[in-house]
Design a protein around this motif. Structure first.
Motif, PDB file in Angstrom:
ATOM      1  N   LEU A 191      16.330  68.074 -53.309  1.00  0.00           N
ATOM      2  CA  LEU A 191      17.523  67.297 -53.630  1.00  0.00           C
ATOM      3  C   LEU A 191      17.950  66.454 -52.432  1.00  0.00           C
ATOM      4  N   VAL A 240      24.162  64.749 -59.764  1.00  0.00           N
ATOM      5  CA  VAL A 240      23.945  65.797 -58.762  1.00  0.00           C
ATOM      6  C   VAL A 240      23.440  65.170 -57.462  1.00  0.00           C
ATOM      7  N   ARG A 290      25.385  65.107 -53.705  1.00  0.00           N
ATOM      8  CA  ARG A 290      24.729  65.514 -52.460  1.00  0.00           C
ATOM      9  C   ARG A 290      24.691  64.336 -51.480  1.00  0.00           C
ATOM     10  N   GLY A 308      24.736  71.539 -60.790  1.00  0.00           N
ATOM     11  CA  GLY A 308      23.331  71.905 -60.657  1.00  0.00           C
ATOM     12  C   GLY A 308      22.965  73.043 -61.582  1.00  0.00           C
ATOM     13  N   SER A 349      14.252  70.378 -58.056  1.00  0.00           N
ATOM     14  CA  SER A 349      15.437  70.020 -57.271  1.00  0.00           C
ATOM     15  C   SER A 349      16.716  70.375 -58.023  1.00  0.00           C
ATOM     16  N   ALA A 351      19.611  73.598 -57.269  1.00  0.00           N
ATOM     17  CA  ALA A 351      20.903  73.055 -56.851  1.00  0.00           C
ATOM     18  C   ALA A 351      22.071  73.897 -57.345  1.00  0.00           C
ATOM     19  N   LEU A 386      25.947  73.172 -56.201  1.00  0.00           N
ATOM     20  CA  LEU A 386      26.815  72.401 -55.322  1.00  0.00           C
ATOM     21  C   LEU A 386      28.250  72.920 -55.269  1.00  0.00           C
TER      22      LEU A 386
END
Length: 282
Positions: A72, A100, A104, A124, A190, A194, A196
């Motif tokens: 990611l 997403v 990031r 995520g 990815s 994830a 977040l």
């Protein structure tokens, strides 16, 4: 055009579609089963007010396959490279997986993100073991069925039950022409990795969260979780839209994006005439 994204970790070459010659930069990041083609309504309308750039993520559509797996952070850094190459900062519009990446990006490169629009997204798939496993399994599904059958099975779920048939066909065709291995597998990993939630409060850019009222893919709750965790945020439900609100209800979607840009980028109330010029507000 194809441009090199000079990211911080694993730069990758990506194809982009661009429209508009003046005004703030708007960078559009598509969902995991799509490409820059998904932003045709935004390239057409928002380009009257801004410079709009939509990428094919590495390993998607017209972008070449990356040399190896991307995290990611790698996707975020490649997006950062596209912004740097154009100078200043960008208003980043991310749909689903693209949202997403956008979040990031805002955490890793806050100086490059003037504001965010995150649509039909989530923190995520790594927030739950079951969601992560299902996301990782998609690569095997694509390998077993091929892009056309994969898209035919998945595409119709991305719009509301009342979506017109021509939209469903376009969504399926876009997916079939965009996804392939190994790029899709890297993207799925990815997303599966994830989570977040812990970093969302550190997002400082003004954020508009949009979600289709009939989104059953990521769903309203996931969008609410994003909006609730970011200090400077607004949350809007887009009526009569499923997971792809930007394509199913482009008029409503674009109106909210423009309202956001009027606040964050000071764009004018109406598009400039041929005698007028937009002043970039980055």
């Amino acid at each position: 055009m194809t441009a090199a994204g000079p990211g911080d970790r694993a730069p990758a070459a990506v194809h982009v579609e661009e429209a508009g010659t003046a005004g703030p930069l708007v960078l559009c990041l598509h969902g995991i089963g799509s490409s820059s083609a998904a932003f045709a309504p935004q390239l057409a309308e928002l380009s009257a007010y801004a410079r709009v750039v939509a990428w094919d993520a590495p390993g998607y559509a017209a972008s070449p396959d990356p040399a190896g797996p991307l995290t990611l952070d790698d996707y975020a850094d490649t997006a950062a490279g596209l912004i740097r190459a154009r100078g200043g900062s960008a208003h980043v519009l991310g749909v689903s997986w693209g949202g997403v990446i956008a979040l990031r990006l805002a955490v890793r490169h806050p100086d490059l993100v003037a504001s965010l629009v995150v649509a039909d997204s989530s923190p995520g798939s790594g927030t739950e073991a079951g969601k992560a496993a299902a996301m990782r399994a998609r690569a095997d599904e694509l390998a077993a069925s091929g892009p056309e059958a994969f898209a035919a099975a998945r595409g119709p779920r991305l719009v509301s039950p009342g979506a017109p048939e021509d939209l469903v066909r376009r969504v399926v065709a876009t997916m079939a022409g965009s996804v392939r291995l190994p790029g899709y597998a890297y993207a799925a990993e990815s997303m599966a990795s994830a989570d977040l939630r812990a970093e969302l409060p550190s997002v400082t850019a003004p954020l508009l969260v949009l979600c289709g009222a009939e989104d059953t893919v990521t769903g309203i709750e996931a969008s609410q979780e994003i909006a609730g965790a970011v200090h400077k945020s607004a949350y809007v439900i887009v009526k009569d839209a499923g997971h792809l609100a930007n394509q199913e209800q482009p008029g409503r979607f674009n109106a909210w994006v423009l309202a956001h840009l009027r606040i964050t980028a000071r764009i004018p109330e109406s598009a400039p005439t041929t005698e007028q010029e937009l002043t970039p507000c980055l």
